[in-house]
Motif scaffolding. Structure first.
Motif, mmCIF file in Angstrom:
data_model
loop_
_atom_site.group_PDB
_atom_site.id
_atom_site.type_symbol
_atom_site.label_atom_id
_atom_site.label_comp_id
_atom_site.label_asym_id
_atom_site.label_seq_id
_atom_site.Cartn_x
_atom_site.Cartn_y
_atom_site.Cartn_z
ATOM 1 N N GLU A 123 2.046 9.409 -6.077
ATOM 2 C CA GLU A 123 2.409 10.789 -5.742
ATOM 3 C C GLU A 123 3.627 11.235 -6.546
ATOM 4 O OE1 GLU A 123 0.524 12.627 -4.121
ATOM 5 O OE2 GLU A 123 -0.790 11.181 -3.142
ATOM 6 N N ARG A 124 4.574 10.342 -6.781
ATOM 7 C CA ARG A 124 5.745 10.699 -7.600
ATOM 8 C C ARG A 124 5.319 10.990 -9.032
ATOM 9 N NH1 ARG A 124 10.749 8.909 -6.939
ATOM 10 N NH2 ARG A 124 11.106 10.443 -8.614
ATOM 11 N N TYR A 180 0.827 -1.202 0.000
ATOM 12 C CA TYR A 180 0.000 0.000 0.000
ATOM 13 C C TYR A 180 0.863 1.254 0.000
ATOM 14 C CZ TYR A 180 -3.619 -3.316 1.479
ATOM 15 O OH TYR A 180 -4.470 -4.376 1.559
ATOM 16 N N PHE A 181 1.923 1.208 0.815
ATOM 17 C CA PHE A 181 2.772 2.401 0.945
ATOM 18 C C PHE A 181 3.476 2.713 -0.382
ATOM 19 C CE2 PHE A 181 5.921 5.304 2.370
ATOM 20 C CZ PHE A 181 5.481 5.820 3.577
ATOM 21 N N THR A 227 -1.823 10.321 4.427
ATOM 22 C CA THR A 227 -3.086 9.871 3.801
ATOM 23 C C THR A 227 -3.236 8.353 3.949
ATOM 24 O OG1 THR A 227 -1.927 9.782 1.665
ATOM 25 C CG2 THR A 227 -3.183 11.791 2.171
ATOM 26 N N THR A 228 -2.526 7.629 3.114
ATOM 27 C CA THR A 228 -2.620 6.170 3.168
ATOM 28 C C THR A 228 -2.102 5.613 4.485
ATOM 29 O OG1 THR A 228 -2.303 6.099 0.772
ATOM 30 C CG2 THR A 228 -1.974 4.036 1.970
ATOM 31 N N VAL A 239 6.639 10.840 0.193
ATOM 32 C CA VAL A 239 6.594 10.086 1.450
ATOM 33 C C VAL A 239 5.699 10.786 2.459
ATOM 34 C CG1 VAL A 239 7.969 9.471 3.476
ATOM 35 C CG2 VAL A 239 8.777 8.870 1.206
ATOM 36 N N HIS A 240 5.830 12.121 2.555
ATOM 37 C CA HIS A 240 5.005 12.873 3.506
ATOM 38 C C HIS A 240 3.524 12.739 3.158
ATOM 39 C CE1 HIS A 240 2.986 16.505 5.108
ATOM 40 N NE2 HIS A 240 3.787 16.285 6.149
ATOM 41 N N ARG A 241 3.189 12.867 1.881
ATOM 42 C CA ARG A 241 1.793 12.740 1.463
ATOM 43 C C ARG A 241 1.273 11.322 1.732
ATOM 44 N NH1 ARG A 241 -1.153 15.257 -2.568
ATOM 45 N NH2 ARG A 241 0.035 17.119 -1.989
#
Length: 335
Positions: free
Chosen positions: A153-154, A145-146, A170-171, A164-166
């Motif tokens: 996001e990338r 999932y991560f 969120t997830t 990574v922050h997003r």
């Protein structure tokens, strides 16, 4: 009983020799050397008696067998789980590097769990030893999932640190929620009165928690410091099977729900017929020497490895207990 005092089978072709260990313990550190010594002595004796065979049954033999199975099966299960999970991951992501990144928190989780098990319980049993398969089956989800959300996001133009922050904000919430529910569910087994299941729950709970923590705190720095390439990564991965399923559900939601409801009701009809097997011997492998010898002994003689010992204060009380127990229909013989 033959003239030498040995207990015999009904066909007089099977003799029984009772071997008593010097310590009343079930520790493998004592039982395994004990059984090794007995087997070596027997092998030396049988060398002078060709045609004679011998088998072992009883609690020490079963402990030795369980210990051997655990030692052999733990690496085998670990290797099998690793290969299967890796194959599925590669089929979905087509990236060896991403697979290696996901396996880092998994490997840490296994090592941490073994260390915590030594500190908390001090041992594994025949049930809790399968925790590696559980960790690979559940723990791999956190990393999947991560990384999947990180890649999305990338592709949206964020840097590795921003992605990574997003992902964490969120997830990450869903990952933590799913992980904690699994941890609590396993740890709930720890309050049962059955030690084997209780220890399985404790070990598996600690294991899932370890992989979850490693995923949240170890995987992000790796993705920032060594970000995987976006070459070949797509924002959407289309599956023909899932697309057909989605169309079917959207087109006929009532029909699909009705079919599943009918299946649930139909199978629920069999719930009252669920039976439980309380015979611990059935947990042994089919080719188990302990089980084979025990069944042979029970089939060919009136003896078994199971008995009840009753302690009396004096001889008169022993006689009264003997007379009372001897007439019970569930008792085969009294000595």
């Amino acid at each position: 009983v033959d003239p030498d005092g040995y207990l015999l089978s009904t066909d007089h072709r099977l003799a029984f020799l009772f071997i008593q260990q010097t310590e009343s313990t079930d520790s493998a550190s004592f039982i395994v050397p004990f059984m090794d010594h007995v087997r070596s002595e027997v092998a030396a004796t049988l060398a002078d008696h060709p045609g004679v065979t011998i088998g072992f049954t009883g609690w020490p033999a079963a402990i030795e067998e369980d210990y051997t199975l655990l030692i052999n099966d733990l690496p085998r299960v670990s290797l099998l789980a690793t290969m299967v999970v890796l194959a599925i991951f590669l089929a979905a992501f087509r990236s060896i590097y991403r697979a290696l990144l996901v396996f880092v928190p998994l490997g840490c989780g296994v090592v941490w769990t073994l260390g915590l098990t030594v500190l908390v319980l001090g041992h594994l049993n025949y049930l809790s030893s399968v925790f590696v398969g559980i960790l690979f089956g559940l723990g791999i989800d956190f990393g999947i999932y991560f990384i999947r959300r990180f890649d999305e996001e990338r592709l949206g133009g964020l840097s590795p640190a921003e992605a990574v922050h997003r992902t964490l904000t969120t997830t990450g919430q869903g990952i933590v929620t799913g992980g904690l529910t699994a941890v609590v569910s396993f740890l709930a087994l720890g309050v049962t009165d059955q030690p084997a299941f209780a220890e399985l729950g404790i070990v598996a709970g600690m294991g899932v928690a370890s992989v979850l923590v490693a995923t949240l705190f170890l995987l992000p720095p790796l993705l920032i410091r060594f970000p995987p390439s976006l070459k070949g990564v797509q924002s959407e991965v289309r599956s023909p099977l899932l697309e057909k399923s989605a169309r079917l559900v959207l087109r006929r939601p009532g029909v699909v729900s009705g079919i599943f409801a009918a299946v649930v009701i139909g199978l629920a009809f069999y719930l009252p017929w669920i039976d439980f097997d309380f015979n611990l011997n059935n947990l042994l492998p089919a080719e188990s020497e302990t089980l084979r010898v025990l069944r042979d002994m029970e089939k060919r003689s009136p003896y078994t490895d199971q008995f009840v010992a009753v302690i009396a204060d004096d001889l008169e009380q022993a006689r009264r207990v003997h007379a009372a127990v001897e007439v019970m229909p569930t008792v085969h013989r009294v000595e």
